[in-house]
Design an enzyme around this catalytic site. Structure first.
Site, PDB file in Angstrom:
ATOM      1  N   ALA A 129       0.850  -1.194   0.000  1.00  0.00           N
ATOM      2  CA  ALA A 129       0.000   0.000   0.000  1.00  0.00           C
ATOM      3  C   ALA A 129       0.883   1.241   0.000  1.00  0.00           C
ATOM      4  CB  ALA A 129      -0.922   0.002   1.208  1.00  0.00           C
ATOM      5  N   ASP A 130       0.274   2.343  -0.385  1.00  0.00           N
ATOM      6  CA  ASP A 130       0.945   3.633  -0.316  1.00  0.00           C
ATOM      7  C   ASP A 130      -0.071   4.672   0.122  1.00  0.00           C
ATOM      8  OD1 ASP A 130       3.541   5.134  -1.045  1.00  0.00           O
ATOM      9  OD2 ASP A 130       1.953   6.354  -1.933  1.00  0.00           O
ATOM     10  N   THR A 131       0.337   5.548   1.007  1.00  0.00           N
ATOM     11  CA  THR A 131      -0.525   6.635   1.465  1.00  0.00           C
ATOM     12  C   THR A 131       0.145   7.958   1.115  1.00  0.00           C
ATOM     13  OG1 THR A 131      -1.421   5.294   3.261  1.00  0.00           O
ATOM     14  CG2 THR A 131      -1.662   7.683   3.470  1.00  0.00           C
TER      15      THR A 131
END
Length: 192
Positions: A67-69
């Protein structure tokens, strides 16, 4: 089938535990996270999640989640600050304003990738210099996109948000659960 979390984030590990998922291995990918020239926040975030999941070493039956935020103020990407001075700059930019938080999730298995991204809106109250200084002294900003973590002391700076709280923390749980099930992870018991 082994489940690999492609992230070194303790927050993502905690969020997965909330839905009863414990990784068999943790392998944080090492990729270049520099935005491309003119790249907008949402496409950037999606690209990062996909590049991360592709960079994790895994067998053909392994399920890998990355994931990436990304914190976005208009077209500007506010990544993880390099130091306290950059964190101070980010907090001053966000003070008294609404911004977007994009979290993209990618799940891979056997050459196939399932992906979702979630957009949330967050409003930060107007911050005094004393509040910024105290938050910087807490070191809670380190390693956090936009220089803050909503689930920590900076939660006192956020009077309003719309969207997924878990996505702002780092992993949208409803979407993540759906992706894991699509990839064959036996999330709700039984055989995949």
């Amino acid at each position: 089938m082994p489940f690999i979390l492609g992230s070194g984030s303790p927050r993502r590990l905690d969020l997965l535990a909330q839905i009863g998922v414990t990784p068999d291995a943790i392998r944080a990918p090492d990729i270049d996270e520099t935005p491309n020239k003119g790249e907008l926040p949402r496409p950037y975030c999606v690209r990062m999640a996909r590049e991360k999941v592709a960079a994790v070493s895994a067998g053909p039956e392994d399920i890998v989640l990355c994931a990436d935020t990304t914190v976005a103020l208009g077209r500007r990407i506010l990544g993880k600050p390099a130091d306290a001075e950059e964190a101070r700059t980010f907090l001053r930019l966000l003070s008294g304003r609404r911004h977007r938080v994009v979290t993209a999730v990618a799940v891979a298995r056997g050459g196939q990738i399932w992906q979702r991204d979630v957009l949330s809106q967050v409003r930060m109250k107007s911050l005094s210099e004393a509040e910024i200084a105290a938050y910087l002294a807490s070191d809670d900003w380190r390693g956090k996109a936009g220089a803050y973590a909503i689930q920590g002391p900076a939660g006192a700076f956020v009077p309003w948000m719309s969207g997924s709280f878990s996505a702002v923390v780092g992993l949208p749980l409803a979407e993540t659960a759906s992706l894991l099930v699509a990839a064959g992870y036996p999330l709700y018991g039984g055989a995949p």
